[in-house]
Design an enzyme around this catalytic site. Structure first.
Site, PDB file in Angstrom:
ATOM      1  N   ASP A 135     -23.964   4.700   6.671  1.00 34.98           N
ATOM      2  CA  ASP A 135     -23.299   5.872   6.096  1.00 34.98           C
ATOM      3  C   ASP A 135     -24.270   7.037   5.955  1.00 34.98           C
ATOM      4  O   ASP A 135     -24.231   7.778   4.971  1.00 34.98           O
ATOM      5  CB  ASP A 135     -22.705   5.495   4.725  1.00 34.98           C
ATOM      6  CG  ASP A 135     -21.673   6.497   4.240  1.00 34.98           C
ATOM      7  OD1 ASP A 135     -21.130   7.235   5.073  1.00 34.98           O
ATOM      8  OD2 ASP A 135     -21.423   6.542   3.020  1.00 34.98           O
ATOM      9  N   CYS A 189      -1.644  -6.643   8.204  1.00 36.16           N
ATOM     10  CA  CYS A 189      -1.032  -6.063   7.006  1.00 36.16           C
ATOM     11  C   CYS A 189       0.450  -6.410   6.917  1.00 36.16           C
ATOM     12  O   CYS A 189       1.022  -6.452   5.815  1.00 36.16           O
ATOM     13  CB  CYS A 189      -1.192  -4.540   7.007  1.00 36.16           C
ATOM     14  SG  CYS A 189      -2.845  -3.967   6.561  1.00 36.16           S
ATOM     15  N   CYS A 192       3.557  -5.486   4.167  1.00 32.19           N
ATOM     16  CA  CYS A 192       3.019  -5.200   2.830  1.00 32.19           C
ATOM     17  C   CYS A 192       2.746  -3.701   2.656  1.00 32.19           C
ATOM     18  O   CYS A 192       2.181  -3.054   3.539  1.00 32.19           O
ATOM     19  CB  CYS A 192       1.726  -5.983   2.612  1.00 32.19           C
ATOM     20  SG  CYS A 192       0.947  -5.685   1.007  1.00 32.19           S
ATOM     21  N   CYS A 195      -0.701  -1.179  -1.327  1.00 28.12           N
ATOM     22  CA  CYS A 195      -1.677  -0.103  -1.497  1.00 28.12           C
ATOM     23  C   CYS A 195      -0.974   1.253  -1.592  1.00 28.12           C
ATOM     24  O   CYS A 195      -1.330   2.095  -2.426  1.00 28.12           O
ATOM     25  CB  CYS A 195      -2.705  -0.106  -0.369  1.00 28.12           C
ATOM     26  SG  CYS A 195      -2.011   0.040   1.299  1.00 28.12           S
ATOM     27  N   CYS A 199      -0.854   3.699  -5.303  1.00 26.38           N
ATOM     28  CA  CYS A 199      -1.692   4.895  -5.423  1.00 26.38           C
ATOM     29  C   CYS A 199      -1.028   5.908  -6.356  1.00 26.38           C
ATOM     30  O   CYS A 199       0.055   6.429  -6.041  1.00 26.38           O
ATOM     31  CB  CYS A 199      -1.924   5.517  -4.049  1.00 26.38           C
ATOM     32  SG  CYS A 199      -2.948   7.011  -4.107  1.00 26.38           S
ATOM     33  N   CYS A 215      -7.005  12.141  -3.322  1.00 23.03           N
ATOM     34  CA  CYS A 215      -7.604  10.845  -3.664  1.00 23.03           C
ATOM     35  C   CYS A 215      -8.469  10.922  -4.920  1.00 23.03           C
ATOM     36  O   CYS A 215      -9.283  11.836  -5.083  1.00 23.03           O
ATOM     37  CB  CYS A 215      -8.443  10.366  -2.483  1.00 23.03           C
ATOM     38  SG  CYS A 215      -9.213   8.757  -2.724  1.00 23.03           S
ATOM     39  N   CYS A 245      -6.247   0.874  -4.518  1.00 21.33           N
ATOM     40  CA  CYS A 245      -5.634   0.420  -3.268  1.00 21.33           C
ATOM     41  C   CYS A 245      -6.302  -0.830  -2.708  1.00 21.33           C
ATOM     42  O   CYS A 245      -5.713  -1.533  -1.872  1.00 21.33           O
ATOM     43  CB  CYS A 245      -5.622   1.538  -2.231  1.00 21.33           C
ATOM     44  SG  CYS A 245      -7.242   2.014  -1.611  1.00 21.33           S
ATOM     45  N   CYS A 249      -4.674  -5.263  -2.883  1.00 20.81           N
ATOM     46  CA  CYS A 249      -4.574  -5.843  -1.541  1.00 20.81           C
ATOM     47  C   CYS A 249      -4.705  -7.368  -1.598  1.00 20.81           C
ATOM     48  O   CYS A 249      -5.708  -7.891  -2.100  1.00 20.81           O
ATOM     49  CB  CYS A 249      -5.657  -5.263  -0.635  1.00 20.81           C
ATOM     50  SG  CYS A 249      -5.641  -5.962   1.042  1.00 20.81           S
TER      51      CYS A 249
END
Length: 311
Positions: A135, A189, A192, A195, A199, A215, A245, A249
């Site tokens: 990153d 996923c 589903c 998430c 939010c 966000c 989120c 999960c």
């Protein structure tokens, strides 16, 4: 030189020995599909004030421009989960810091271990040309992890892995070593939408797409100055980042404890009560968060977030 399959096995085993949770390989090439999606996302202004996301666009989408001569991208995953972390789902009595920021700054911890892997490969091959990243450069790390078979992009736009969930950091080695690529895995996923449904700011505006300007993580970390009035009361009890989120999960029921001790949550953070946060002084902030990702928002930024919590 050893066959590609043998080299991959040796490198993968060394990565696990060092402490990484997974290691995969992809061919270094321009990310055509991802380039289009990133450009569209930027043009729509979904990156909010994070203008650096549009910098070095060509290098961000083509590793052969970022690292000339590169042929392979090696991706690794490093869990930051720990069972001592506070239960966050439905927690209304504590002020919360995202799990990834409860230990030492991952840039330092993961990069140090990635450097060890790079040096091992260098010695193994008799000379490796390349760079390693955590990153820390224009690299689409999730895209490379997907191409390396380490998971799929979930509807919350995070990388998901069937064995470890999504509480992990991603690192890459972009190098001139020619290795056969691993095969991507399919999306698991299904139907589903936990998430998306969970939010509180509707930042996941459609499956697999997140608007950073909505966000909680963006507002509590990247946003500078006073909070936008529209989001002043939307932060709930998050004071740095947000895990909502991810917490909801189902794949994170398989989360594994971080192998690197420096990524474990600091006791000083876990012991803080809501009242302690409101009384936090600058000296205490500097002591608790020395070498921590929370330094990114700074003392004044954290105090702003604390002041604007809902609970």
């Amino acid at each position: 030189m050893q066959a590609s399959a043998d080299l991959k096995s040796i490198i993968r085993n060394k990565a696990i020995e060092i402490g990484f949770d997974a290691c995969g390989f992809a061919e270094a090439q321009k990310l055509e599909k991802e380039s289009y999606r990133l450009e569209e996302w930027l043009e729509q202004g979904r990156h909010a004030s994070m203008n650096w996301m549009s910098n070095h666009f060509e290098k961000r989408t083509d590793p052969t421009l970022l690292v000339p001569g590169s042929r392979t991208v090696i991706s690794v995953l490093s869990s930051y989960y720990h069972p001592d972390q506070k239960e966050l789902i439905g927690n209304k009595k504590d002020l919360l810091i995202a799990k990834y920021a409860q230990g030492r700054d991952y840039h330092k911890v993961v990069k140090k271990n990635l450097r060890n892997l790079f040096q091992f490969i260098d010695e193994l091959t008799g000379g490796l040309q390349g760079r390693y990243f955590v990153d820390s450069a224009p690299v689409l790390d999730k895209a490379w992890a997907v191409r390396s078979g380490l998971g799929w992009i979930g509807k919350n736009s995070n990388l998901l892995n069937k064995n470890t969930g999504s509480y992990f950091f991603i690192g890459e080695i972009i190098c001139d070593l020619k290795l056969d690529p691993d095969q991507p895995v399919s999306d698991h996923c299904g139907s589903c939408t936990r998430c998306i449904d969970s939010c509180p700011t509707n930042a996941i505006y459609e499956p697999y797409r997140v608007d950073a300007s909505k966000c909680i993580s963006y507002h509590t970390i990247e946003h500078k100055g006073a909070l936008d009035p529209e989001y002043e009361n939307a932060m709930e009890n998050w004071i740095f980042g947000c895990d909502i989120c991810q917490d909801v999960c189902p794949w994170n029921s398989k989360s594994i404890t971080a192998n690197f001790p420096d990524l474990h949550p600091r006791k000083e953070i876990l012991d803080m009560s809501k009242e302690d946060w409101f009384l936090l002084g600058k000296k205490q902030f500097d002591k608790i968060f020395e070498g921590s990702p929370v330094k990114r928002t700074g003392y004044q930024g954290l105090k702003r977030n604390i002041k604007n919590t809902k609970f």
